[in-house]
Structure formats: structure tokens, C-alpha cells
Design an enzyme around this catalytic site. Structure first.
Site, PDB file in Angstrom:
ATOM      1  N   SER A   4       0.840  -1.196   0.000  1.00  0.00           N
ATOM      2  CA  SER A   4       0.000   0.000   0.000  1.00  0.00           C
ATOM      3  C   SER A   4       0.879   1.250   0.000  1.00  0.00           C
ATOM      4  O   SER A   4       1.696   1.439   0.903  1.00  0.00           O
ATOM      5  CB  SER A   4      -0.886   0.025   1.260  1.00  0.00           C
ATOM      6  OG  SER A   4      -1.379   1.344   1.447  1.00  0.00           O
ATOM      7  N   HIS A  29      -1.124  -1.258  -4.231  1.00  0.00           N
ATOM      8  CA  HIS A  29      -2.412  -1.035  -3.556  1.00  0.00           C
ATOM      9  C   HIS A  29      -2.541   0.458  -3.281  1.00  0.00           C
ATOM     10  O   HIS A  29      -1.681   1.062  -2.608  1.00  0.00           O
ATOM     11  CB  HIS A  29      -2.443  -1.836  -2.246  1.00  0.00           C
ATOM     12  CG  HIS A  29      -3.764  -1.815  -1.540  1.00  0.00           C
ATOM     13  ND1 HIS A  29      -4.834  -2.574  -1.940  1.00  0.00           N
ATOM     14  CD2 HIS A  29      -4.155  -1.117  -0.450  1.00  0.00           C
ATOM     15  CE1 HIS A  29      -5.851  -2.347  -1.104  1.00  0.00           C
ATOM     16  NE2 HIS A  29      -5.469  -1.472  -0.195  1.00  0.00           N
ATOM     17  N   ASP A  31      -4.659   3.304  -1.619  1.00  0.00           N
ATOM     18  CA  ASP A  31      -5.700   3.545  -0.601  1.00  0.00           C
ATOM     19  C   ASP A  31      -6.281   4.947  -0.727  1.00  0.00           C
ATOM     20  O   ASP A  31      -5.653   5.925  -0.336  1.00  0.00           O
ATOM     21  CB  ASP A  31      -5.084   3.375   0.798  1.00  0.00           C
ATOM     22  CG  ASP A  31      -4.942   1.922   1.179  1.00  0.00           C
ATOM     23  OD1 ASP A  31      -3.882   1.536   1.703  1.00  0.00           O
ATOM     24  OD2 ASP A  31      -5.903   1.158   0.958  1.00  0.00           O
ATOM     25  N   MET A  33      -8.920   7.691   0.357  1.00  0.00           N
ATOM     26  CA  MET A  33      -9.737   7.985   1.543  1.00  0.00           C
ATOM     27  C   MET A  33     -10.341   9.385   1.423  1.00  0.00           C
ATOM     28  O   MET A  33      -9.634  10.323   1.044  1.00  0.00           O
ATOM     29  CB  MET A  33      -8.859   7.920   2.792  1.00  0.00           C
ATOM     30  CG  MET A  33      -8.217   6.567   2.985  1.00  0.00           C
ATOM     31  SD  MET A  33      -7.149   6.576   4.453  1.00  0.00           S
ATOM     32  CE  MET A  33      -6.590   4.878   4.404  1.00  0.00           C
ATOM     33  N   HIS A  62      -8.323   0.792  -3.808  1.00  0.00           N
ATOM     34  CA  HIS A  62      -9.226   0.510  -2.687  1.00  0.00           C
ATOM     35  C   HIS A  62      -9.941   1.804  -2.332  1.00  0.00           C
ATOM     36  O   HIS A  62      -9.366   2.697  -1.706  1.00  0.00           O
ATOM     37  CB  HIS A  62      -8.364  -0.004  -1.512  1.00  0.00           C
ATOM     38  CG  HIS A  62      -9.119  -0.239  -0.255  1.00  0.00           C
ATOM     39  ND1 HIS A  62      -8.478  -0.494   0.939  1.00  0.00           N
ATOM     40  CD2 HIS A  62     -10.453  -0.267   0.025  1.00  0.00           C
ATOM     41  CE1 HIS A  62      -9.384  -0.668   1.885  1.00  0.00           C
ATOM     42  NE2 HIS A  62     -10.591  -0.529   1.354  1.00  0.00           N
ATOM     43  N   MET A  64     -12.036   3.867  -0.238  1.00  0.00           N
ATOM     44  CA  MET A  64     -12.642   4.039   1.085  1.00  0.00           C
ATOM     45  C   MET A  64     -13.351   5.390   1.064  1.00  0.00           C
ATOM     46  O   MET A  64     -12.930   6.357   1.711  1.00  0.00           O
ATOM     47  CB  MET A  64     -11.571   3.991   2.188  1.00  0.00           C
ATOM     48  CG  MET A  64     -11.031   2.610   2.418  1.00  0.00           C
ATOM     49  SD  MET A  64      -9.503   2.593   3.361  1.00  0.00           S
ATOM     50  CE  MET A  64      -8.347   2.857   2.027  1.00  0.00           C
ATOM     51  N   MET A 133     -11.074  -6.539   5.338  1.00  0.00           N
ATOM     52  CA  MET A 133     -10.279  -5.636   6.162  1.00  0.00           C
ATOM     53  C   MET A 133      -9.907  -6.345   7.463  1.00  0.00           C
ATOM     54  O   MET A 133     -10.782  -6.878   8.156  1.00  0.00           O
ATOM     55  CB  MET A 133     -11.062  -4.356   6.498  1.00  0.00           C
ATOM     56  CG  MET A 133     -11.325  -3.424   5.331  1.00  0.00           C
ATOM     57  SD  MET A 133      -9.857  -2.932   4.446  1.00  0.00           S
ATOM     58  CE  MET A 133      -8.942  -2.101   5.740  1.00  0.00           C
ATOM     59  N   ASP A 169      -6.269  -7.071   4.086  1.00  0.00           N
ATOM     60  CA  ASP A 169      -5.743  -5.710   4.131  1.00  0.00           C
ATOM     61  C   ASP A 169      -5.747  -5.139   5.550  1.00  0.00           C
ATOM     62  O   ASP A 169      -6.789  -4.886   6.133  1.00  0.00           O
ATOM     63  CB  ASP A 169      -6.650  -4.846   3.221  1.00  0.00           C
ATOM     64  CG  ASP A 169      -6.110  -3.457   3.029  1.00  0.00           C
ATOM     65  OD1 ASP A 169      -6.791  -2.652   2.361  1.00  0.00           O
ATOM     66  OD2 ASP A 169      -5.006  -3.160   3.533  1.00  0.00           O
TER      67      ASP A 169
HETATM   68  C1  DX5 Z   1      -6.210   0.965   5.810  1.00  0.00           C
HETATM   69  C2  DX5 Z   1      -5.786   0.598   4.381  1.00  0.00           C
HETATM   70  C3  DX5 Z   1      -4.701  -0.451   4.379  1.00  0.00           C
HETATM   71  C4  DX5 Z   1      -3.434   0.029   5.094  1.00  0.00           C
HETATM   72  C5  DX5 Z   1      -2.464  -1.130   5.218  1.00  0.00           C
HETATM   73  O1  DX5 Z   1      -7.397   1.706   5.755  1.00  0.00           O
HETATM   74  O2  DX5 Z   1      -6.868   0.080   3.655  1.00  0.00           O
HETATM   75  O3  DX5 Z   1      -4.384  -0.790   3.024  1.00  0.00           O
HETATM   76  O4  DX5 Z   1      -2.833   1.059   4.336  1.00  0.00           O
HETATM   77  O5  DX5 Z   1      -1.376  -0.650   5.991  1.00  0.00           O
HETATM   78  P1  DX5 Z   1      -0.677  -1.669   7.046  1.00  0.00           P
HETATM   79  O6  DX5 Z   1      -0.183  -2.839   6.202  1.00  0.00           O
HETATM   80  O7  DX5 Z   1       0.436  -0.851   7.623  1.00  0.00           O
HETATM   81  O8  DX5 Z   1      -1.729  -2.075   8.022  1.00  0.00           O
HETATM   82 ZN    ZN Z   2      -6.349  -0.724   1.598  1.00  0.00          ZN
END
Ligand code: DX5
Ligand code: ZN
Length: 211
Positions: A4, A29, A31, A33, A62, A64, A133, A169
Site C-alpha cells: 500500500s 495497492h 488507498d 480515503m 481501494h 474508502m 479488512m 488488508d
Molecule cells: C487501511 C488501508 C490499508 C493500510 C495497510 O485503511 O486500507 O491498506 O494502508 O497498511 P498496514 O499494512 O500498515 O496495516
Molecule cells: Zn487498503
């Protein structure tokens, strides 16, 4: 393995992406947000677009975010190869999965830790990936939620022989990779484990040979 970039050095994203490409990982990956669905804001499609051409790795996006249907085309145009949306944020989940597939991207559903696997029961024939998750979404570096192991087994049984990847994840590292793959996971997201590793290539090799 899908590192990620939320845990990457944002001042040196190109450098980190290029380094990732040499460590034997399979996806990047991304992320995304929005500060509404999760209590954090990361980056949008324009940042991802700037990384196109810096790696041949597929972008595993991903979302979110609330109302993910509003951003599917934007992220596909920015280079997304896979787009996953949260079941908890998609009022019309079946429709948005079809929307993603209509762009040519692969589609997936994400379940938060408290959301039971039965919530994807009626879209198993419409998805390429299901992301479980193993932390509450919003931040990297959190602790793995142990109950995820049983959830993987339950999902694996539900999927049967369908061609669906199970992605895990949050809080994943070489310490729990074997447990997750033995339970049925195919893709492991790693953020802090990879970007804090002394030798990321070594970590990736270890995580993979545990399959
Ligand atoms: C959290 C993200 C994950 C996160 C993973 O909301 O969806 O992808 O970045 O990071 P680690 O591997 O450090 O938990
Ligand atoms: Zn993620």
C-alpha cells in the site's frame, strides 16, 4: 503481495514506486480515503495518474469513500486495473460492480471487520476479488484483528470453485502471512511492513515462499 502506497514517502513517490517494482510484488495497492467514509484523507485520482508509466505493476485501487459510483470512471481513466468498493458505502452494490466492469477494470467488494461475509453472498458471480479488512480502515500501521482468520475460511467456503481472489488488508506482515494464505487468502496487502522493512525484497520473498 500488494504493497500500500499509503505508507510510502509522499515526497518520493516515484522513487518508492520504482523500488517496489524491483521487489517482486504483484500489485500497487492505492488507498483512497475521503475523510467521510473513513476518518482520514489520502489522495485522489490525479496523484495516481502521475504514477502511470512509473511502474508496470497493476493498480489495485481501494476506494474508502462514500458514493464510490461517482468516481469509478475517474479512477479507471487514471489507470486503475482493479477497483474495490466498500459494501458499507455502496447503496446499490450490484449496480456499481457492473459499472466498474463496464469500464474494463476488474471489480471487488471490501468488507469491514464487523461486516459478515454473508453480505457478499448475492454478488459472488459478479466479482473478481473480495477484500477483507483486518483493521478498521483509515490508517496504516494498525494491529491485525485475529478474528479475520476464521472469516477468511468462511469466505473461502462460500466462494467454492469460483475464480475470486481473496485479499487481506491491514496489519499484514511476514509474521502472519502463512496463517492467512493457509486460511485461503490469495493477495496480501502490506503497507508499513514493506515500507519499514530493512530489506523489502527479503520480506516479500519470505511472505511468498510461505504459500
Ligand atoms: C487501511 C488501508 C490499508 C493500510 C495497510 O485503511 O486500507 O491498506 O494502508 O497498511 P498496514 O499494512 O500498515 O496495516
Ligand atoms: Zn487498503
Amino acid at each position: 503481495i500488494a504493497p500500500s502506497i499509503l505508507s510510502a514517502d509522499f515526497v518520493n513517490l516515484e522513487r518508492d514506486i520504482r523500488k517496489l517494482s524491483e521487489t517482486g510484488v504483484d500489485y500497487v495497492h492505492v488507498d483512497v480515503m475521503d475523510g467521510h467514509f473513513v476518518p482520514n484523507i489520502s489522495f485522489g485520482s490525479s496523484v495516481m495518474k502521475s504514477l502511470l508509466g512509473k511502474t508496470n505493476l497493476p493498480f489495485d485501487v481501494h476506494l474508502m469513500i462514500e458514493q464510490p459510483e461517482r468516481y469509478v470512471e475517474q479512477f479507471r481513466d487514471a489507470g486503475a486495473d482493479i477497483i474495490t468498493v466498500h459494501q458499507e458505502a455502496a447503496i446499490h452494490l450490484h449496480r456499481v460492480l457492473g459499472q466498474i466492469k463496464g469500464t474494463g477494470a476488474k471489480c471487488g467488494v471490501v468488507l469491514n471487520p464487523a461486516t459478515p461475509v454473508c453480505m457478499v453472498e448475492n454478488v459472488l458471480d459478479d466479482v473478481d476479488m473480495i477484500l477483507l479488512m483486518s483493521v478498521n480502515p483509515g490508517f496504516g500501521g494498525q494491529a491485525f484483528i485475529p478474528g479475520t482468520i476464521e472469516k477468511i475460511k468462511k469466505l473461502k467456503a462460500m466462494i467454492g470453485d469460483r475464480n475470486i481472489e481473496i485479499e487481506i488488508d491491514g496489519g499484514v506482515s511476514d509474521k502472519n502471512a502463512a496463517l492467512l494464505t493457509e486460511a485461503g487468502a490469495n493477495v496480501l496487502v502490506m503497507g508499513s511492513a514493506v515500507f519499514n522493512a530493512e530489506n523489502p525484497s527479503e520480506l516479500i520473498r519470505e511472505a511468498k515462499c510461505l504459500r
